[in-house]
Design an enzyme around this catalytic site. Structure first.
Site, short mmCIF file in Angstrom:
data_model
loop_
_atom_site.label_atom_id
_atom_site.label_comp_id
_atom_site.label_asym_id
_atom_site.label_seq_id
_atom_site.Cartn_x
_atom_site.Cartn_y
_atom_site.Cartn_z
N GLN A 1 8.99 -1.66 -5.94
CA GLN A 1 9.94 -2.38 -5.07
C GLN A 1 9.22 -2.97 -3.86
O GLN A 1 9.49 -4.11 -3.47
CB GLN A 1 11.05 -1.42 -4.60
CG GLN A 1 12.19 -2.12 -3.86
CD GLN A 1 12.82 -3.25 -4.66
OE1 GLN A 1 13.04 -3.15 -5.87
NE2 GLN A 1 13.10 -4.36 -3.99
N ASN B 1 -5.61 1.22 -4.91
CA ASN B 1 -6.78 1.62 -4.13
C ASN B 1 -7.38 2.96 -4.55
O ASN B 1 -8.58 3.17 -4.39
CB ASN B 1 -6.44 1.64 -2.64
CG ASN B 1 -6.21 0.23 -2.14
OD1 ASN B 1 -7.13 -0.58 -2.14
ND2 ASN B 1 -4.98 -0.07 -1.79
N HIS C 1 0.00 1.41 -11.57
CA HIS C 1 1.44 1.42 -11.85
C HIS C 1 1.97 -0.01 -12.00
O HIS C 1 1.32 -0.98 -11.57
CB HIS C 1 2.18 2.12 -10.70
CG HIS C 1 1.95 1.50 -9.36
ND1 HIS C 1 2.61 0.36 -8.94
CD2 HIS C 1 1.09 1.81 -8.38
CE1 HIS C 1 2.17 0.03 -7.75
NE2 HIS C 1 1.24 0.87 -7.39
N GLY C 2 3.15 -0.12 -12.58
CA GLY C 2 3.81 -1.41 -12.69
C GLY C 2 4.32 -1.87 -11.32
O GLY C 2 4.24 -1.13 -10.32
N GLN C 3 4.86 -3.08 -11.27
CA GLN C 3 5.35 -3.62 -9.99
C GLN C 3 6.34 -2.63 -9.34
O GLN C 3 7.29 -2.19 -9.99
CB GLN C 3 6.05 -4.96 -10.20
CG GLN C 3 6.53 -5.60 -8.89
CD GLN C 3 7.52 -6.72 -9.14
OE1 GLN C 3 8.61 -6.51 -9.67
NE2 GLN C 3 7.14 -7.94 -8.76
N ARG D 1 6.10 5.85 -8.63
CA ARG D 1 5.76 4.57 -9.28
C ARG D 1 4.67 4.75 -10.35
O ARG D 1 4.68 4.09 -11.39
CB ARG D 1 5.41 3.49 -8.27
CG ARG D 1 4.25 3.79 -7.34
CD ARG D 1 4.20 2.75 -6.23
NE ARG D 1 3.08 2.83 -5.31
CZ ARG D 1 3.05 3.54 -4.19
NH1 ARG D 1 4.11 4.29 -3.86
NH2 ARG D 1 2.00 3.55 -3.39
N ARG E 1 -9.13 -4.52 2.64
CA ARG E 1 -10.26 -4.50 1.72
C ARG E 1 -11.60 -4.08 2.33
O ARG E 1 -12.58 -3.99 1.58
CB ARG E 1 -10.42 -5.86 1.05
CG ARG E 1 -9.27 -6.19 0.09
CD ARG E 1 -9.25 -5.23 -1.11
NE ARG E 1 -8.13 -5.47 -2.01
CZ ARG E 1 -6.97 -4.82 -1.92
NH1 ARG E 1 -6.78 -3.90 -0.95
NH2 ARG E 1 -5.97 -5.08 -2.74
N ASN F 1 5.96 -3.73 -3.79
CA ASN F 1 5.08 -4.80 -4.26
C ASN F 1 5.91 -6.09 -4.27
O ASN F 1 5.46 -7.14 -3.81
CB ASN F 1 4.58 -4.54 -5.69
CG ASN F 1 3.57 -3.41 -5.80
OD1 ASN F 1 3.47 -2.81 -6.86
ND2 ASN F 1 2.84 -3.10 -4.75
N HIS G 1 -3.08 4.07 -8.70
CA HIS G 1 -2.69 3.04 -7.73
C HIS G 1 -3.86 2.08 -7.48
O HIS G 1 -5.01 2.40 -7.78
CB HIS G 1 -2.29 3.72 -6.43
CG HIS G 1 -1.17 4.71 -6.60
ND1 HIS G 1 0.15 4.39 -6.36
CD2 HIS G 1 -1.18 5.99 -7.04
CE1 HIS G 1 0.90 5.44 -6.64
NE2 HIS G 1 0.14 6.42 -7.06
N GLU H 1 -2.02 6.61 -3.82
CA GLU H 1 -2.50 5.37 -3.22
C GLU H 1 -3.18 5.68 -1.87
O GLU H 1 -2.92 6.73 -1.26
CB GLU H 1 -1.30 4.42 -3.00
CG GLU H 1 -1.62 3.11 -2.34
CD GLU H 1 -2.68 2.32 -3.08
OE1 GLU H 1 -2.33 1.39 -3.81
OE2 GLU H 1 -3.87 2.64 -2.91
N TYR I 1 -1.68 3.93 4.08
CA TYR I 1 -1.79 2.74 4.94
C TYR I 1 -1.34 2.97 6.37
O TYR I 1 -1.17 2.03 7.14
CB TYR I 1 -1.02 1.57 4.32
CG TYR I 1 -1.92 0.58 3.61
CD1 TYR I 1 -1.79 0.34 2.24
CD2 TYR I 1 -2.91 -0.12 4.30
CE1 TYR I 1 -2.62 -0.56 1.59
CE2 TYR I 1 -3.73 -1.01 3.66
CZ TYR I 1 -3.59 -1.25 2.31
OH TYR I 1 -4.42 -2.14 1.68
O1 3PG Z 1 -0.06 0.40 -0.99
C1 3PG Z 1 0.12 -0.80 -1.16
O2 3PG Z 1 0.53 -1.61 -0.31
C2 3PG Z 1 -0.27 -1.41 -2.49
O3 3PG Z 1 0.02 -0.56 -3.52
C3 3PG Z 1 -1.75 -1.72 -2.47
O4 3PG Z 1 -1.88 -2.55 -1.46
P1 3PG Z 1 -3.14 -3.51 -1.25
O5 3PG Z 1 -3.41 -4.21 -2.56
O6 3PG Z 1 -2.67 -4.42 -0.15
O7 3PG Z 1 -4.27 -2.60 -0.83
#
Ligand code: 3PG
Length: 248
Positions: free
Chosen positions: A13, A184, A9-11, A60, A115, A15, A182, A87, A90
């Site tokens: 909010q 990831n 997706h594009g940038q 997004r 990562r 990001n 996304h 995505e 997290y």
């Molecule tokens: O979910 C997020 O924070 C980003 O879209 C991807 O985050 P990362 O590049 O920190 O994994």
């Protein structure tokens, strides 16, 4: 030879604000919408047309797909949406600023959370307003499919079945496919396609709204892959994604 186009997706909010986002349904920024439109123009200039598109259930990615398809005069295209392309979740990191988190826990710890292949972040509290279990778009998921957090290995475990059941068969049948997803969920898919090791996947970062073309032979073995856009711009964007998790 079969082609598949992948695009983050594009940038968004968050990001822009450098926040861990995951399953939080933030929208694109104006820059993100412009990035999606630019990607569409690039695809149009290079004569790309599609038969089918796939995306997640997060706005997004959906809005990026809408803008891109509109730019190539294919707003009418059939689209399949799936939570499996969301995505990576997290967990308790969602909403936190990545640089502030690095200042608090160290760059190395944030790098591990962002990562590593099999280290999960802290789990989201089920009482959190971000808990996906009450969101109607996930009403068909079983209890154990609703994530409280994910490592990339968990994301692979839900993305790849969808690749095998829906995306790969379409590409293999000769359909021209676009996937708007996304950072990831695309890293999970690329890890599988290119058989990247659990160690080496840590160095793969995906820039926003840059069409990434995969070419496969008739047996669906990957032959080559390449970004369509300005290579210098893309390398800078990739480096910027990697740098998001640093304290300074
Ligand atoms: O979910 C997020 O924070 C980003 O879209 C991807 O985050 P990362 O590049 O920190 O994994």
């Amino acid at each position: 030879m079969h082609k598949l186009v992948l695009m983050r997706h594009g940038q968004s909010q968050w990001n822009l604000e450098n926040r861990f986002t995951g399953w939080v349904d933030v929208d694109l920024t104006e820059q993100g919408r412009q990035e999606a439109a630019k990607a569409g123009e690039l695809l149009k200039e290079q004569g790309y047309q599609f038969d089918l598109a796939f995306t997640s259930v997060l706005r997004r990615a959906i809005h990026t797909l809408w803008i891109t398809l509109d730019a190539i005069d294919q707003a009418w295209l059939p689209v399949r949406k799936s939570w499996r392309l969301n995505e990576r979740h997290y967990g308790a990191l969602q909403g936190l600023n990545k640089a502030e988190t690095a200042r608090k826990y160290g760059d190395q710890q944030v790098l591990i959370w962002r990562r590593s292949y099999d280290v999960r972040p802290g789990a989201l509290d089920r009482e959190s307003p971000m808990w996906p279990g009450k969101d109607p778009r996930y009403s068909s998921l079983s209890e154990d499919e609703i994530p409280a957090c994910e490592c990339l290995k968990d994301t692979v475990a839900r993305v790849i079945p969808y690749w095998e059941s829906d995306i790969r068969p379409a590409v293999s049948a000769g359909k021209r496919v676009l996937v708007a997803a996304h950072g990831n969920s695309l890293r999970a898919l690329i890890k599988h396609i290119d058989q990247i090791s659990d160690e080496n996947i840590a160095s793969l970062n995906i820039p926003t709204a840059q069409p990434l073309v995969y070419e496969f032979d008739d047996d669906m073995k990957p032959i080559r892959h390449y970004y369509l856009g300005n290579q210098e711009e893309i390398q800078k964007a990739i480096a910027a994604v990697a740098a998001q998790g640093r304290s300074h």
